[in-house]
Design an enzyme around this catalytic site. Structure first.
Site, PDB file in Angstrom:
ATOM      1  N   ARG A 122       0.873  -1.100  -0.111  1.00 31.66           N
ATOM      2  CA  ARG A 122       0.169   0.204  -0.170  1.00 31.66           C
ATOM      3  C   ARG A 122       0.963   1.368  -0.033  1.00 31.66           C
ATOM      4  O   ARG A 122       0.861   2.122   1.106  1.00 31.66           O
ATOM      5  CB  ARG A 122      -0.764  -0.043   1.216  1.00 31.66           C
ATOM      6  N   GLN A 127       0.274   2.463  -6.062  1.00 34.49           N
ATOM      7  CA  GLN A 127      -1.119   2.516  -6.164  1.00 34.49           C
ATOM      8  C   GLN A 127      -1.888   2.175  -7.268  1.00 34.49           C
ATOM      9  O   GLN A 127      -2.967   1.794  -7.360  1.00 34.49           O
ATOM     10  CB  GLN A 127      -1.623   4.116  -5.785  1.00 34.49           C
ATOM     11  N   ASP A 130      -2.931  -1.455  -7.300  1.00 34.91           N
ATOM     12  CA  ASP A 130      -3.602  -1.877  -5.934  1.00 34.91           C
ATOM     13  C   ASP A 130      -4.948  -2.575  -6.590  1.00 34.91           C
ATOM     14  O   ASP A 130      -5.903  -1.679  -6.409  1.00 34.91           O
ATOM     15  CB  ASP A 130      -3.559  -0.895  -5.088  1.00 34.91           C
ATOM     16  N   SER A 133      -7.741  -2.193  -3.776  1.00 34.43           N
ATOM     17  CA  SER A 133      -8.332  -1.152  -3.632  1.00 34.43           C
ATOM     18  C   SER A 133      -9.444  -0.814  -4.772  1.00 34.43           C
ATOM     19  O   SER A 133     -10.535  -0.377  -4.842  1.00 34.43           O
ATOM     20  CB  SER A 133      -7.516   0.199  -3.766  1.00 34.43           C
ATOM     21  N   TYR A 228      -3.477  -0.495   7.452  1.00 35.50           N
ATOM     22  CA  TYR A 228      -4.625  -1.725   7.758  1.00 35.50           C
ATOM     23  C   TYR A 228      -4.961  -1.486   9.387  1.00 35.50           C
ATOM     24  O   TYR A 228      -4.129  -1.092  10.250  1.00 35.50           O
ATOM     25  CB  TYR A 228      -3.949  -2.777   7.638  1.00 35.50           C
TER      26      TYR A 228
HETATM   27  P1  NAD Z   1      -9.718  -3.391   4.713  1.00 41.58           P
HETATM   28  O1  NAD Z   1     -10.328  -3.792   3.769  1.00 41.58           O
HETATM   29  O2  NAD Z   1      -8.371  -3.991   5.309  1.00 41.58           O
HETATM   30  O3  NAD Z   1     -10.722  -3.240   6.073  1.00 41.58           O
HETATM   31  C1  NAD Z   1     -11.706  -2.154   5.955  1.00 41.58           C
HETATM   32  C2  NAD Z   1     -11.804  -1.417   7.120  1.00 41.58           C
HETATM   33  O4  NAD Z   1     -12.272  -1.916   8.088  1.00 41.58           O
HETATM   34  C3  NAD Z   1     -10.760  -0.544   7.498  1.00 41.58           C
HETATM   35  O5  NAD Z   1     -10.900   0.754   7.365  1.00 41.58           O
HETATM   36  C4  NAD Z   1     -10.262  -1.019   8.956  1.00 41.58           C
HETATM   37  O6  NAD Z   1      -9.692   0.083   9.836  1.00 41.58           O
HETATM   38  C5  NAD Z   1     -11.900  -1.317   9.294  1.00 41.58           C
HETATM   39  N1  NAD Z   1     -11.959  -2.309  10.367  1.00 41.58           N
HETATM   40  C6  NAD Z   1     -11.207  -3.179  10.950  1.00 41.58           C
HETATM   41  N2  NAD Z   1     -11.759  -3.911  12.085  1.00 41.58           N
HETATM   42  C7  NAD Z   1     -12.842  -3.135  12.459  1.00 41.58           C
HETATM   43  C8  NAD Z   1     -13.804  -3.151  13.449  1.00 41.58           C
HETATM   44  N3  NAD Z   1     -13.662  -4.167  14.424  1.00 41.58           N
HETATM   45  N4  NAD Z   1     -14.883  -2.219  13.324  1.00 41.58           N
HETATM   46  C9  NAD Z   1     -14.824  -1.243  12.605  1.00 41.58           C
HETATM   47  N5  NAD Z   1     -14.117  -1.260  11.425  1.00 41.58           N
HETATM   48  C10 NAD Z   1     -12.870  -2.167  11.342  1.00 41.58           C
HETATM   49  O7  NAD Z   1      -9.182  -1.770   4.540  1.00 41.58           O
HETATM   50  P2  NAD Z   1      -8.930  -1.034   3.159  1.00 41.58           P
HETATM   51  O8  NAD Z   1      -9.872  -0.673   2.589  1.00 41.58           O
HETATM   52  O9  NAD Z   1      -8.093  -2.346   2.250  1.00 41.58           O
HETATM   53  O10 NAD Z   1      -8.043   0.009   3.578  1.00 41.58           O
HETATM   54  C11 NAD Z   1      -7.379   0.531   4.644  1.00 41.58           C
HETATM   55  C12 NAD Z   1      -6.791   1.630   4.679  1.00 41.58           C
HETATM   56  O11 NAD Z   1      -5.403   1.588   3.929  1.00 41.58           O
HETATM   57  C13 NAD Z   1      -7.316   2.933   3.706  1.00 41.58           C
HETATM   58  O12 NAD Z   1      -8.370   3.441   4.529  1.00 41.58           O
HETATM   59  C14 NAD Z   1      -6.149   3.880   3.302  1.00 41.58           C
HETATM   60  O13 NAD Z   1      -5.863   4.464   4.644  1.00 41.58           O
HETATM   61  C15 NAD Z   1      -4.871   2.699   3.372  1.00 41.58           C
HETATM   62  N6  NAD Z   1      -4.880   2.631   1.989  1.00 41.58           N
HETATM   63  C16 NAD Z   1      -3.535   3.086   1.400  1.00 41.58           C
HETATM   64  C17 NAD Z   1      -3.338   2.876  -0.064  1.00 41.58           C
HETATM   65  C18 NAD Z   1      -1.979   3.374  -0.433  1.00 41.58           C
HETATM   66  O14 NAD Z   1      -1.541   4.260   0.267  1.00 41.58           O
HETATM   67  N7  NAD Z   1      -1.699   3.028  -1.784  1.00 41.58           N
HETATM   68  C19 NAD Z   1      -4.215   2.117  -0.885  1.00 41.58           C
HETATM   69  C20 NAD Z   1      -5.383   1.596  -0.268  1.00 41.58           C
HETATM   70  C21 NAD Z   1      -5.473   1.870   1.184  1.00 41.58           C
END
Ligand code: NAD
Length: 377
Positions: A122, A127, A130, A133, A228
């Site tokens: 990530r 990006q 990814d 995403s 994460y």
């Molecule tokens: P994910 O699919 O792993 O999880 C989905 C969401 O569930 C996350 O926001 C996590 O915090 C939340 N979660 C976990 N346990 C929980 C609980 N008990 N109750 C409520 N929520 C809970 O996450 P994702 O969508 O793959 O991405 C996570 C973060 O990664 C994004 O918000 C972003 O900040 C970051 N991200 C960065 C990049 C990058 O920099 N290239 C790309 C994609 C995502």
């Protein structure tokens, strides 16, 4: 370099790994691209769309797998095809490596270089590759539509001579990529949206989309260096459920997207909480394929609990296959282009590169990703 794209064989898959526009880009890079006849059928794309971009059309899947230097897919490879590919072939697809340790072992034993699209780091530079995403984004959009379609009321407020309709209440739990898109979609449809996530950094993002962030004090939660969520303790999860119960009970739609990378999804909506929801309301469990956030949800089913419908559809991005394929294909294309050597006209598997270090699971007869290697006994 010979690149082969076989048809997806995973039950019910509607998406495809490479669309003609990206196939053309690979051809222009100097690759010898071959696609299996009928690759684009689920999107209504005839073989001629690929042929006109300079691809060869294969009607002998086995032979093409055997001759390829690189194989591109969306879903993990069928076990009986692993032995067909030659040693050193680079295989790129989803692999679900945390759960598919047996498959990973077989890929390593076959001498394949297996890249897992779930494991692309990530980072800013990665990006564009990814796929987690790009697909989660579409999944979040589809989740709202799936719920809205099954709701017996509308989402927006309407003031008409026949009376005023109040907006539907939507509660999104888990505000990563999917959750953010679900918020945006529900807002566009005019709903009143609340959201919760264990990562406090998300509050600003929720507010910027015009939704309300539900605050629940869980003590230390935080996130990993990759963004994460960290797994909660049982006590924290219990507190979270207590804090959310009222919001779920008032909601017309609850969408759960909570994931903890590499682990089973946390159960955050218990049967008790569902029992307190209003009849006619809809729950969409977006984590159903990784264990489920909702007690009682079933993969690819709608479970009715006293009038509350729990929707457990898998592969939500597959419900918008044109754009899901376009995005996945572009993620693959960007990955290949990033590591393409113009001199040798081939993919340069740079073993010391941070992106490759993150996503290369098997190589030269071994499991090379330390996290996955630890899981494989
Ligand atoms: P994910 O699919 O792993 O999880 C989905 C969401 O569930 C996350 O926001 C996590 O915090 C939340 N979660 C976990 N346990 C929980 C609980 N008990 N109750 C409520 N929520 C809970 O996450 P994702 O969508 O793959 O991405 C996570 C973060 O990664 C994004 O918000 C972003 O900040 C970051 N991200 C960065 C990049 C990058 O920099 N290239 C790309 C994609 C995502």
């Amino acid at each position: 370099m010979r690149i082969f794209v076989p048809k997806e064989t995973h039950g019910g898959e509607t998406r495809i790994a490479v669309i003609p526009a990206n196939a053309e880009k690979l051809v222009k890079l100097g690759a010898d691209v071959e696609v299996e006849a009928g690759l684009g059928t689920s999107l209504g794309l005839p073989d001629s769309d690929y042929a006109s971009k300079g691809c060869r059309i294969s009607s002998d899947r086995k032979a093409s797998l055997a001759e390829a230097d690189m194989v591109l897919r969306l879903n993990k490879p069928p076990r009986d095809e692993i032995g067909l590919m030659k040693k050193g072939c680079i295989h790129i697809s989803y692999l679900d490596p945390f759960n598919e340790t047996g498959l990973v072992k077989e890929l390593a034993n076959a001498g394949l270089s297996a890249i897992s699209m779930e494991m692309i780091p990530r980072t800013t530079i990665a990006q564009k590759m990814d796929a987690l995403s790009s697909q989660a984004n579409l999944g979040g959009y589809v989740a709202v539509l799936v719920a809205a379609e099954r709701l017996t009321r509308i989402l927006p407020m309407m003031m008409t001579p026949a009376g005023t309709i109040t907006p539907a209440r939507v509660f999104i739990i888990g505000v990563g990529v999917a959750g953010l898109q679900a918020i945006a979609t529900a807002k566009r449809l005019g709903a009143r949206v609340e959201a919760f996530d264990t990562r406090p950094v998300v509050e600003e993002q929720v507010k910027s989309l015009g939704a309300k962030f539900v605050k629940i004090d869980l003590g230390e939660t935080g996130q990993t260096k990759d963004g994460y969520a960290k797994a909660l303790t049982e006590e924290q999860l219990a507190k979270q459920r207590e804090g959310m119960a009222k919001h779920c009970a008032e909601a017309d739609i609850v969408i759960t997207t909570a994931q903890v990378f590499g682990r089973k999804a946390p159960v955050i909506l218990t049967a008790d909480m569902v029992a307190k929801m209003k009849p006619g309301s809809i729950v969409v469990d977006m984590a159903v394929e990784t264990g489920g956030n909702v007690e009682g949800s079933k993969l690819n089913e709608i479970v009715d609990v006293n009038g509350v419908k729990i929707v457990g559809f898998g592969n939500l991005p597959g419900r918008v296959p044109v754009h899901a394929s376009q995005m996945y294909s572009s993620n693959l294309g960007n990955l290949i282009e990033h590591f393409w050597s113009k001199e040798s006209k081939s993919f340069n598997l740079k073993l010391d590169d941070e992106i490759i270090k993150g996503c290369l699971i098997a190589h030269a007869g071994d499991i090379v990703n330390p996290t996955i290697k630890n899981l494989v006994k």
